[in-house]
Design an enzyme around this catalytic site. Structure first.
Site: not given
Ligand code: ACM
Length: 773
Positions: A179, A208, A278, A338-339, A433, A481
């Protein structure tokens, strides 16, 4: 439409706030702390036995080591030369020849120590550190923390015996460099900090959606294309996206350099290559790895960057991981997981066909198939795979380690399946974060807030696990993050001092932890060091409670700072204090005339000029507001609704509210189904259980207005002294359904009113029975 079934939350937040501050404002004086049993060391060692006397370290102190070329010894030599101007020679130590004076670094006797353990003994004549490998290195870190912050030619070290070893074998921190990109020297600075606090793992989030940061020779476009984005800011509704190129990446030589730097400090670097989602940066470079072409007319589709589970993708990822594993000797390789928004898989004929062919019943099983294939490849290279807790969905890969982030549940579930876990929940202060307090003065950060104490108090070993299951908890880590971390100063601010708390969670046995000693005593040593290194950090506020409102006629303030040499400034005129305002020197007493208000604002300014955010206490000398005598109330509230577009709840005073009904709770959600926009006014009484100060807050002050006994509660005046009994309550709320255009700022906050009762300690919902009309 009318209804009387509407349900809504008034959450009753419990509250420590008022009581804590009262004791702060009246009780303590600025005290010199009692002798610190841990001598300022973070993380607190397992055993510290202090005795009288001191060792004087100087350029003449002879130093002997079993292996002068050992990396821990070389680290000490460099530290003494570069950071303390001591150029002592380090001679070879022969364990058979007794040394009577100086500093001895030896592994003789280390076999009896626990893994990574050390023993440090300081007498007036001699310092001995017994340890091997990491253990010797940690003994050296403890010695360094015992050296005074101020440099001098003769440095006094207290006589002591310290025996120490870590609670967990995995002690980590993750840094996201996608990021926002951080250079090699910046990354090294973070790693050096981890090492100084006895953390042993650097989890490097290299990939990412916002940027691919590691050179892969076989796929040069990953960094040529994927390493850059046309936007310097990470867009959200506070930062306006621009169209300038932003990016950067590490060459393979850079990576080797960082890995060696870390290894010299006994830190293992775990690379993370995100998959299957991601992955937008990789998919921008190699769009053929998507299931469907990118749809420029539908930007929401573009951010769902997920690889298509084709043979081409697997070959690509195996080739990438082959280069990654050549660069990173780490036993552990992180594949993210993830996600994953699986919509593109749902819409892909290829994936639907694959599901039939492989007998996969849903897209979660496709993800599991994906991850299990990658695990087989990673295991085949003799490494172990780590994934975020979503890798549990659809079936866990046989040997995978689970990194529990959504909460503790994933880690608990994996440990119960006898998989190793690393605990880094976003719900326990491990997400660096997050904001560090609820104050609007905090710099822009992500999501919720996690105060230092929350980080400190976390225990990675859940009580829900049996003793056998607990063995699967390898340790813990903090995650940074970097969506809102564009600079090194912000990076330092986000992790300091929470990193110190994390280090103590990871290293120190629970029985040796003590938050007050950590925060009020030992942090002084470390803030002093950060000041000397000119590092940024979050300066603790002069009161633990940042903003509050108190009722009374006389207040005494004794603000404090743990930062050595810090000054505290205050104002009584409502301004945030500067160093031109009143300087705090002794307890400040303020008398408030009847029915008048005063504000006491304070902030800390450190010797290097760093400032805490300002705290604010509004003092109001007013009596309890008496309860209303109202005998025949029925449970619930009356409300009136009008279908119209409003931009402010004030406008509801000028319209005729048409529909009228009653409801048992404050809740507008049910009404939203049939009404894309409306305004509503609730009226009735709230039953206050006891005399006291009640703290009210709202999710959004632009949508909602709350009146108690006709007084409007605001963002700065949100507490009222209420007598036991019924009080008038009125709530005005406006709503407009979200409009689905990118970048539009729409009003969609649900109606939320929170109330804190005096002395409450847990969050709870108001009982429907406390509202009457
Ligand atoms: C995460 O915070 N998406 C691992």
């Amino acid at each position: 439409m009318t209804t009387n079934t509407a349900k809504k939350v008034i959450s009753l937040f419990a509250a420590i706030t008022i009581l804590t501050l009262i004791s702060v404002t009246t009780a303590n004086a600025q005290t010199v702390p009692a002798e610190d049993p841990y001598l300022g060391i973070i993380p607190a060692p397992a055993s510290v036995k202090k005795v009288a006397g001191a060792f004087i370290f100087s350029a003449q102190t002879p130093i002997k080591a079993d292996w002068p070329a050992d990396k821990a010894v070389v680290f000490l030599k460099n530290y003494l030369k570069d950071s303390r101007h001591f150029n002592n020679k380090i001679a070879k130590h022969n364990p058979k020849v007794k040394v009577s004076a100086g500093l001895v670094l030896t592994s003789y006797g280390a076999d009896k120590l626990p893994a990574e353990g050390y023993k440090l003994t300081i007498t007036p004549k001699k310092i001995t550190i017994v340890g091997k490998g990491a253990g010797l290195f940690y003994g050296i870190q403890t010695l360094i923390q015992l050296m005074p912050v101020q440099l001098s030619a003769r440095e006094k070290l207290p006589c002591v015996t310290i025996e120490d070893a870590p609670r967990f074998g995995y002690r980590g921190m993750m840094l996201d460099v996608s990021r926002h990109f951080f250079t090699v020297p910046q990354v090294k600075q973070v790693i050096a900090l981890l090492a100084a606090y006895k953390l042993n793992t650097f989890h490097w989030h290299l990939v990412d959606g916002q940027g691919w940061r590691i050179q892969i020779k076989k796929y040069p476009k990953l960094t040529e294309v994927g390493g850059y984005r046309q936007q310097t800011m990470y867009g959200n509704n506070r930062d306006w996206p621009d169209s300038l190129s932003y990016g950067g990446f590490y060459t393979q030589d850079d990576i080797r350099d960082v890995v060696k730097f870390a290894a010299d400090r006994f830190i293992n670097v775990i690379p993370e290559i995100e998959m299957p989602a991601h992955s937008d940066a990789a998919l921008r470079a190699y769009p053929e790895l998507r299931c469907q072409p990118d749809d420029p007319k539908n930007p929401s589709r573009s951010i769902s960057g997920i690889y298509c589970p084709t043979e081409e993708t697997f070959t690509f990822l195996e080739n990438v991981l082959t280069e990654v594993m050549e660069l990173f000797p780490s036993k552990y390789i992180h594949v993210g997981g993830d996600e994953a928004n699986k919509q593109p898989w749902k819409e892909s004929a290829f994936v639907q066909n694959l599901m039939k062919e492989k007998g996969l019943k849903d897209e979660k099983e496709v993800q599991s198939y994906f991850i299990q294939r990658m695990e087989k490849f990673i295991n085949g290279k003799g490494r172990t795979m780590i994934g975020w807790d979503e890798i549990l969905e659809g079936g866990l890969a046989p040997n995978a380690i689970v990194m529990s982030w959504q909460g503790e549940e994933g880690g608990i579930a994996a440990a119960r399946q006898h998989h190793n876990v690393i605990m880094t929940p976003q719900t326990t202060g491990n997400y660096f974060d997050h904001y560090q307090s609820g104050s609007p003065q905090e710099p822009v950060s992500f999501g919720r807030y996690a105060v230092l104490k929350e980080t400190y108090e976390y225990d990675p070993v859940s009580k829900q696990l049996t003793p056998d299951e607990q063995k699967y908890v390898m340790g813990t880590q903090g995650n940074l993050w970097t969506e809102y971390v564009p600079t090194m100063a912000k990076l330092q601010y986000q992790i300091l001092p929470r990193l110190f708390a994390l280090a103590e969670v990871a290293w120190t046995k629970p029985e040796n932890k003590n938050y007050d000693n950590f925060a009020d005593v030992r942090l002084a040593n470390h803030f002093g060091r950060l000041e000397a290194m000119d590092y940024n950090y979050r300066v603790p506020t002069p009161f633990a409670v940042i903003d509050t409102i108190l009722f009374g006629n006389k207040f005494t303030y004794t603000p404090q700072s743990v930062v050595p040499g810090a000054k505290i400034y205050y104002t009584l005129n409502g301004r945030d204090p500067l160093d031109t305002d009143l300087q705090y020197v002794s307890p400040v007493t303020i008398i408030i005339p009847a029915n008048e208000k005063r504000e006491f604002k304070a902030r800390v300014i450190t010797p290097s000029g760093r400032r805490s955010i300002a705290t604010r206490v509004l003092m109001y000398n007013r009596p309890l507001i008496p309860a209303t005598v109202y005998a025949n109330g029925k449970p619930g509230l009356k409300y009136k609704l009008v279908k119209g577009r409003f931009t402010s709840p004030d406008q509801l005073d000028y319209v005729t509210l048409t529909d009228s009904a009653t409801t048992d709770k404050l809740n507008a959600e049910v009404l939203k189904k049939d009404n894309p926009y409306f305004g509503i006014v609730y009226d009735g009484y709230i039953d206050i259980p006891e005399d006291g100060s009640y703290n009210f807050s709202q999710a959004s002050y632009t949508d909602t207005q709350l009146f108690i006994d006709g007084e409007k509660l605001t963002e700065t005046e949100y507490v009222l002294p209420l007598a036991k009994g019924l009080h008038k309550i009125k709530v005005k709320y406006i709503y407009q359904a979200p409009v689905q255009t990118p970048g539009s700022r729409v009003r969609q906050t649900p109606l939320h009113i929170y109330m804190i009762e005096p002395g409450e300690a847990a969050k709870g919902e108001i009982e429907a029975g406390s509202l009457f009309y």
